[in-house]
Scaffold this motif. Structure first.
Motif, PDB file in Angstrom:
ATOM      1  N   UNK A 301      38.460  40.745  46.246  1.00 39.26           N
ATOM      2  CA  UNK A 301      39.116  40.810  44.500  1.00 39.26           C
ATOM      3  C   UNK A 301      39.665  39.312  44.122  1.00 39.26           C
ATOM      4  N   UNK A 302      39.753  38.520  45.397  1.00 33.64           N
ATOM      5  CA  UNK A 302      40.496  37.182  45.280  1.00 33.64           C
ATOM      6  C   UNK A 302      38.743  36.377  45.064  1.00 33.64           C
ATOM      7  N   UNK A 303      37.850  36.873  45.054  1.00 30.85           N
ATOM      8  CA  UNK A 303      36.749  36.064  44.691  1.00 30.85           C
ATOM      9  C   UNK A 303      36.318  36.342  43.492  1.00 30.85           C
ATOM     10  N   UNK A 304      37.319  37.137  42.284  1.00 38.79           N
ATOM     11  CA  UNK A 304      37.335  37.781  40.777  1.00 38.79           C
ATOM     12  C   UNK A 304      38.073  36.558  40.159  1.00 38.79           C
ATOM     13  N   UNK A 305      38.729  36.166  40.657  1.00 39.33           N
ATOM     14  CA  UNK A 305      40.095  35.849  40.233  1.00 39.33           C
ATOM     15  C   UNK A 305      40.225  34.015  39.853  1.00 39.33           C
ATOM     16  N   UNK A 389      49.491  45.253  44.569  1.00 48.77           N
ATOM     17  CA  UNK A 389      48.873  44.015  44.207  1.00 48.77           C
ATOM     18  C   UNK A 389      47.783  43.530  44.277  1.00 48.77           C
ATOM     19  N   UNK A 390      46.703  44.725  43.534  1.00 47.90           N
ATOM     20  CA  UNK A 390      45.758  44.173  42.661  1.00 47.90           C
ATOM     21  C   UNK A 390      45.855  45.035  41.554  1.00 47.90           C
ATOM     22  N   UNK A 391      46.845  45.858  41.181  1.00 55.25           N
ATOM     23  CA  UNK A 391      47.036  46.512  40.037  1.00 55.25           C
ATOM     24  C   UNK A 391      48.029  45.061  39.248  1.00 55.25           C
ATOM     25  N   UNK A 392      49.253  44.331  39.937  1.00 54.26           N
ATOM     26  CA  UNK A 392      49.910  42.747  39.713  1.00 54.26           C
ATOM     27  C   UNK A 392      48.969  42.334  38.806  1.00 54.26           C
ATOM     28  N   UNK A 393      48.136  42.070  39.633  1.00 55.01           N
ATOM     29  CA  UNK A 393      47.093  40.806  39.617  1.00 55.01           C
ATOM     30  C   UNK A 393      46.487  41.359  38.082  1.00 55.01           C
ATOM     31  N   UNK A 394      46.166  42.026  38.204  1.00 54.14           N
ATOM     32  CA  UNK A 394      45.513  42.740  36.777  1.00 54.14           C
ATOM     33  C   UNK A 394      46.775  42.905  35.498  1.00 54.14           C
ATOM     34  N   UNK A 395      47.717  43.253  35.185  1.00 50.04           N
ATOM     35  CA  UNK A 395      48.427  43.344  34.391  1.00 50.04           C
ATOM     36  C   UNK A 395      49.255  42.063  34.246  1.00 50.04           C
ATOM     37  N   UNK A 396      49.032  41.108  35.030  1.00 48.27           N
ATOM     38  CA  UNK A 396      50.029  39.918  34.730  1.00 48.27           C
ATOM     39  C   UNK A 396      48.371  39.102  34.390  1.00 48.27           C
TER      40      UNK A 396
END
Length: 416
Positions: A301-305, A389-396
């Protein structure tokens, strides 16, 4: 702290202050900017005071010629409108202080008794909200009158004429000699938002690619929390800009204020972006470290950010170029390895490899949304804790994308 350490700290702070003053002086001498504008205003204030003294003290030989340069130097304000408003306030206060002091002296015949009567009254008058920070002039004028012993009607008339002379000279110098216009200051504040936003996003992307810890994420969070201060500076600069064009006889003709500003809707979009960027960095900080509050997102997941953050930074750089920021004023945009055509480049004069800034922006937004869709797809198959945590990243990040779409700089938004 030991005395020796305290001395070293004081010496270090003095050195830092001297270096900061030196940088300001160099900026004032080498190019236009706030430092040069402050220098111009200081020279104008000194010139107004000298001219007022030459007229009142040398040519007119007034009995209390100090009043003219004293008033003139105080009225070379940051805007012509403020000079006029402050001049009216000072004339009223100085007249009131003079008349009240003369009346108290005539009533009591004693300087000390007159002070005891008039100073409380002038202090109260000076605290009247309409006089703002000019209220002290009533009390100081009363002190001048009582100490110099000038109570006659002729002396009172001279005080008023000297004050009016200083006011006319101070306002005239400020209005006719390089009248201050603050649009350039607003434009500089405006460009700082996409510049600092792009720098933060690129820093986050680069450090995430190398691997980050909780302390690093907390540093991102601290930088994100400074963005609202820039928005506040921009709002103040807009207010100064509007005020600087009021009663300004030659502001638009003599000074070169720079490009027009976007509407305040642009500010609101960036205010929302600052909030979501602060929330994003907080989420990343709370999902890192030895005892994270949120389960850390998996490496996949972090690799896509980072690609998404790089694309967002490219959007900010395109906006900065669209706003007319001079090339080379920020870190190189779009210079990361593997950056595709159309990304920003430092010094390209507002043009990317793919065409105008609007095309660069659209291309960067398309890359950002594509990266967001890949990140959003990672939600499937995650356990509940990780999905939080992943959903929080996606939402923000989705909110950031919407904010940047709202912050588009277009001719329809131009204006102050």
């Amino acid at each position: 702290m030991t005395p020796a350490a305290h001395i070293r700290e004081l010496w270090r702070r003095a050195g830092w202050e001297a270096a900061a003053v030196g940088r300001s002086v160099r900026r004032a001498l080498t190019g236009p900017g706030p430092e040069r504008d402050l220098g111009v205003q200081a020279v104008k204030a000194a010139g107004a005071a000298i001219l007022a003294w030459a007229v009142a003290g040398w040519w007119w030989n007034a009995p209390l010629a100090l009043m003219a340069p004293w008033t003139a130097v105080a009225l070379v304000q940051s805007t012509v409108y403020r000079s006029v408003r402050t001049g009216v306030q000072q004339v009223v206060l100085i007249a009131a202080g003079t008349v009240l002091a003369a009346a108290a002296a005539g009533l009591t015949g004693n300087t000390m008794a007159a002070m005891a009567i008039v100073l409380p009254v002038t202090a109260l008058l000076g605290n009247y909200s309409r006089f703002e920070d000019q209220g002290v002039y009533a009390s100081t004028t009363a002190l001048f009158v009582l100490v110099y012993g000038s109570f006659s009607g002729f002396d009172i008339l001279h005080r008023l004429l000297e004050t009016l002379l200083g006011a006319v000279i101070g306002i005239g110098v400020n209005a006719l000699v390089l009248p201050p216009v603050h649009l350039r200051h607003a434009h500089e504040s405006l460009c700082r938002l996409p510049r600092d936003g792009a720098e933060l996003l690129r820093t986050m992307a680069g450090e995430m690619e190398r691997g980050y810890d909780r302390q690093t994420a907390q540093q991102w969070h601290a930088r994100a929390r400074r963005l609202p201060q820039l928005i506040g500076d921009l709002r103040n600069a807009r207010l100064w800009t509007r005020e600087s064009l009021r009663l300004n006889p030659a502001g638009r003709r003599i000074r070169r204020p720079g490009p027009a500003l976007p509407s305040t809707q642009w500010d609101a979009a960036w205010e929302s972006m600052a909030d979501h960027l602060t929330a994003l960095t907080r989420t990343l900080a709370e999902a890192a470290g030895d005892s994270p509050r949120l389960r850390p997102p998996p490496d996949s997941v972090l690799g896509d950010v980072p690609p998404l953050l790089h694309a967002l930074a490219d959007v900010c750089d395109a906006d900065r170029a669209e706003l007319g920021a001079p090339p080379g004023t920020t870190a190189a945009a779009g210079t990361r390895p593997g950056a595709g055509p159309g990304t920003g480049r430092a010094g390209d004069g507002g043009r990317g490899a793919g065409g105008p800034d609007g095309d660069r922006r659209d291309e960067a937004l398309e890359r950002a949304w594509a990266a967001h869709r890949r990140l959003k797809a990672r939600l499937a198959g995650q356990d509940d804790e990780t999905a939080t945590s992943v959903g929080g990243l996606v939402a923000q990040l989705q909110q950031l994308l919407h904010d940047l779409e709202d912050a588009r700089v277009t001719p329809a938004h131009a204006g102050t």
